[in-house]
Design a protein around this motif. Structure first.
Motif, short mmCIF file in Angstrom:
data_model
loop_
_atom_site.label_atom_id
_atom_site.label_comp_id
_atom_site.label_asym_id
_atom_site.label_seq_id
_atom_site.Cartn_x
_atom_site.Cartn_y
_atom_site.Cartn_z
N ASP A 1 -9.84 1.39 6.95
CA ASP A 1 -8.79 0.48 7.03
C ASP A 1 -8.97 -0.61 7.73
O ASP A 1 -8.24 -1.66 7.29
N ASP A 40 0.99 -1.15 -0.11
CA ASP A 40 0.01 0.05 0.30
C ASP A 40 0.99 1.30 -0.05
O ASP A 40 1.66 1.47 0.93
N TYR A 50 -11.62 7.19 8.97
CA TYR A 50 -10.48 6.44 8.36
C TYR A 50 -10.11 5.05 8.82
O TYR A 50 -9.77 4.18 7.92
N1 ARG Z 1 -4.71 8.88 2.14
C1 ARG Z 1 -3.87 8.80 3.64
C2 ARG Z 1 -3.20 10.03 3.64
O1 ARG Z 1 -3.11 10.77 2.84
C3 ARG Z 1 -2.96 7.65 3.29
C4 ARG Z 1 -3.34 6.41 3.13
C5 ARG Z 1 -2.47 5.29 3.45
N2 ARG Z 1 -3.03 3.91 3.42
C6 ARG Z 1 -4.05 3.48 4.32
N3 ARG Z 1 -4.50 2.23 4.13
N4 ARG Z 1 -4.31 4.02 5.29
O2 ARG Z 1 -2.99 10.39 4.72
#
Ligand code: ARG
Length: 579
Positions: free
Chosen positions: A322, A122, A318
């Motif tokens: 996840d 990822d 978030y």
């Molecule tokens: N979009 C998130 C950010 O900019 C990061 C994502 C990273 N990957 C995850 N599986 N949380 O902080």
């Protein structure tokens, strides 16, 4: 073909088991810490001796005797040293034989793994509301390097670009887009610059309460699946992703549209996440929100820290997404490892997600969840890298600046070339310099971004390594009879032998990078390799040597070039034949 280290570990381990009577002994063979200790050394004898209560020097000498009796062709000499180390000297003939096998097929520089794992990487994963900025550089290129290394070893890599495409800010952006688009289906011209589009939408949001209300309503409509809103949202996302892809291409990063697994992909699973947590009796209500409290997470004053799963208004967070992603990677993708190449400031988030994921069964038993954390890129003032006025720097601007500076540099260093050549060199050197400067730092530390050191032809830099490669290629070009079938037949000079041994250790370094995920180990290796070539080149005449010696040294040079090429390729850096 196994690496030398692996082969020696097996050899010494078997002998150690044989003489100690203990199954599965780890002889802990490492590259020798000093040249006088030979090529490798075994450090594991003492701890085995303790286990079976014998004198360690005696055990070491029994092991030496056993290996010597078996007359393994790889070994030239073994010595017992200090309290019970074994120094290992390899046979020149065996090294040259191995070299000729690799020469015939340079992919053998990195042998394929015996156990293929499915590995999720990822990485990059920007939030799509804004354009990618310098803060996205590290995760993008460290992740890409790890994906390349693991893939090169033969593992099955599943790249996952977990972009943020579903936050509340999309209400504002969609409302603004709807306001601007003159006729249905047309993209507002302002979208060409995502950054100013975001800023304009935000200004509108802050200035006009009526607009702000519409925006808040838009999120609800979007998340409720309103068709109109979804169309506009999709347009916005597509446009954003085009920006990202342009950067990936410019950076020579292997991500593409098919690696996208956006946050919105998991929307359908979020209700199920809550249900599963409920069934596991892990949910409690705190300030109206549904949360998980695990005893191992407490704040400064010992108060329990929540993992918020669902807000009072029903919105998910978030961490919820996840958890759904952990489940997807465990049970749909059936991965053995899942690497999260994400800023160190999200450490707590991942510790919590992993812990809740395990506790509630979102993670399968055999998946290893690893946060590959990295530090911040700093400006010369020791603060996170920003413009003078304190704005974030767009990644595309940084890269263009790198190319501009590289152009200046190469035209100074190498006057008289045509403009197309300069442009080609500048593009590769500029991008490589930025990437290498980053990858060569220990990823967990913050580092200061510095143009002059990254663009230097001296020291541990991309220009130095690319130049070393181009220089070897130019030596090889001067030899016109071709290198077909030419073998390494001389290791009598120390510089020759050191260089060949180093070449064979590329595979050992990639093993370490694959396991611990530190690309700087590979950079250090390549820097040392280039240094060893320079020493060889200074002390061993090539084109002036007699025919057989010349051929041997040319073959050794060609193998060095192949090793540099493969190593740089794993870092995502392209080489140049001429510089
Ligand atoms: N979009 C998130 C950010 O900019 C990061 C994502 C990273 N990957 C995850 N599986 N949380 O902080």
């Amino acid at each position: 073909m196994n690496t030398l280290k692996h082969t020696l570990n097996q050899l010494v381990g078997d002998a150690l088991s044989n003489v100690s009577g203990l199954a599965d002994c780890d002889p802990n063979v490492i590259t020798a810490s000093k040249p006088e200790f030979g090529d490798y050394q075994s450090n594991g004898i003492m701890s085995i001796a303790k286990k079976v209560a014998v004198n360690p020097r005696q055990l070491a000498s029994d092991v030496v005797e056993k290996i010597t009796a078996d007359a393994n062709p790889l070994i030239a000499k073994l010595e017992v040293a200090g309290p019970g180390f074994i120094n290992i000297h390899l046979s020149d003939t065996a090294l040259m034989q191995r070299a000729s096998e690799i020469q015939n097929d340079t992919r053998k520089l990195i042998p394929t793994t015996n156990k293929v794992d499915k590995i999720v990487v990822d990485y990059s994963s920007p939030n799509l509301a804004k354009e990618m900025h310098v803060g996205h550089l590290r995760g993008t290129i460290i992740g890409d390097c790890l994906a390349r290394v693991l893939e090169r070893q033969g593992h099955e890599i599943i790249r996952q670009n977990h972009v943020g495409d579903w936050g509340t800010q999309f209400g504002m952006l969609i409302s603004y887009m709807r306001e601007l688009s003159v006729s249905q289906g047309d993209l507002p011209t302002q979208l060409a610059d995502l950054e100013s589009f975001y800023r304009a939408a935000k200004e509108r949001f802050d200035a006009d309460p009526e607009f702000a209300d519409t925006a808040r309503g838009s999120v609800v409509k979007l998340q409720g699946g309103d068709a109109d809103h979804l169309i506009v949202w999709q347009q916005f996302i597509d446009e954003s992703l085009k920006h990202c892809q342009a950067l990936y291409d410019k950076l020579n990063v292997t991500l593409s549209r098919k690696d996208l697994k956006a946050e919105s992909f998991y929307n359908k699973d979020l209700e199920g996440v809550v249900k599963k947590l409920e069934e596991a009796s892990l949910l409690s209500i705190s300030n109206g929100a549904r949360c998980v409290f695990l005893p191992e997470f407490t704040g400064k004053d010992g108060e329990p820290l929540p993992v918020i799963i669902q807000k009072t208004d029903g919105g998910y967070l978030y961490a919820t997404t996840d958890l759904a992603a952990v489940q997807f990677r465990s049970f749909d993708l059936k991965a053995e490892r899942s690497l999260y190449v994400v800023d160190a400031r999200q450490s707590l988030h991942f510790q919590q997600v992993f812990a809740v994921g395990r506790e509630a069964g979102f993670a399968s038993e055999n998946i290893s969840l690893e946060h590959i954390a990295y530090g911040t890129m700093m400006g010369s003032d020791g603060r996170p890298f920003k413009t003078r006025s304190g704005d974030t720097i767009k990644l595309v601007d940084l890269l263009d600046e790198a190319i501009r500076r590289a152009h200046e540099l190469v035209s100074k260093k190498n006057p008289g070339l045509d403009e197309t050549t300069y442009l080609e060199i500048a593009e590769k050197v500029g991008i490589a310099a930025v990437k290498y400067a980053d990858l060569s730092k220990n990823r967990t530390s913050d580092y200061v971004f510095d143009w002059s050191s990254m663009l230097s032809f001296e020291g541990n830099t991309a220009p130095y390594l690319m130049y070393a490669y181009a220089r070897i290629r130019s030596i090889l070009r001067k030899q016109n009879s071709g290198l077909e079938g030419v073998q390494i037949t001389s290791l009598s000079e120390v510089a020759e032998r050191n260089l060949l041994l180093k070449i064979m250790q590329l595979a050992e370094v990639t093993d370490m990078v694959a396991r611990d995920c530190y690309p700087n180990l590979l950079c250090n290796y390549l820097y040392e390799l280039a240094g060893m070539f320079m020493r060889f080149y200074e002390s061993c005449p090539i084109l002036k040597a007699d025919a057989q010696l010349r051929d041997s040294r040319l073959a050794l040079s060609a193998l060095t070039a192949a090793t540099l090429h493969q190593g740089l390729d794993l870092l995502g850096i392209e080489t140049l034949e001429k510089m």
